[in-house]
Design an enzyme around this catalytic site. Sequence first.
Site, PDB file in Angstrom:
ATOM      1  N   GLU A 187      -1.067  -1.373  -5.040  1.00 25.97           N
ATOM      2  CA  GLU A 187      -2.224  -0.670  -5.094  1.00 25.97           C
ATOM      3  C   GLU A 187      -2.159   0.429  -6.073  1.00 25.97           C
ATOM      4  OE1 GLU A 187      -5.781   1.817  -2.775  1.00 25.97           O
ATOM      5  OE2 GLU A 187      -4.470   0.442  -1.641  1.00 25.97           O
ATOM      6  N   ASP A 209      -2.468   1.008   6.788  1.00 27.29           N
ATOM      7  CA  ASP A 209      -1.922   0.840   5.631  1.00 27.29           C
ATOM      8  C   ASP A 209      -1.153  -0.741   5.562  1.00 27.29           C
ATOM      9  OD1 ASP A 209      -1.122   3.769   4.913  1.00 27.29           O
ATOM     10  OD2 ASP A 209      -1.327   3.528   6.971  1.00 27.29           O
ATOM     11  N   ASP A 224       0.874  -1.189  -0.020  1.00 26.03           N
ATOM     12  CA  ASP A 224      -0.010   0.059  -0.192  1.00 26.03           C
ATOM     13  C   ASP A 224       0.968   1.214  -0.073  1.00 26.03           C
ATOM     14  OD1 ASP A 224      -2.157   1.882   0.024  1.00 26.03           O
ATOM     15  OD2 ASP A 224      -2.078   1.570   2.411  1.00 26.03           O
TER      16      ASP A 224
END
Length: 176
Positions: free
Chosen positions: A68, A141, A7
């Site tokens: 991501e 996260d 992330d």
Amino acid sequence: MKILGIDPGYAIVGYGAISAGPNNKFLPLCYGSILTESTAPFCDRLFKISCDMNELLLKVRPDVVAIERLYFQNNRKTAIDVAQARGVILLSARNLNVPIFEYTPLQIKTVVTGYGKAKKAQVMKMTKRLLCLEKMPKLDDTADALAVAICHAQACGTGLRASMLKRSYTYNVLQP
């Protein structure tokens, strides 16, 4: 297959490594966050992310990195800074010739929960359940990174993975 989910961010980079076996059996290998000091110059923050990411990749030795894809509606400054941090992360994986796959938040939510508009709490609950974790990691996260890894594991061999292969940043190392 060993998958490292990421992330991206410049203050916090969440990561989560899982082993994906047959029948959607997942084993968490390690997870955590790379943190940078808010008072440090931005280039120093990027350097820390690079060094820590290189160390993580060498420690985990993933078969793939799943990251991501950025999605921002409002704050362009934040988007640019996160994009720069993301670039450092991609370069770290590329330097070690690790295949990279990107997933949008919608794809991650859909694969992990079955619903593309799932709330963060729903994604975290399913991530916890799929990985048989006693409790979720402290930072969102980190939990998000684990969800990205699960997304890639579940997308393997599906039409989603086939479409992602077209956008994979896998390169062959050039011989001199």
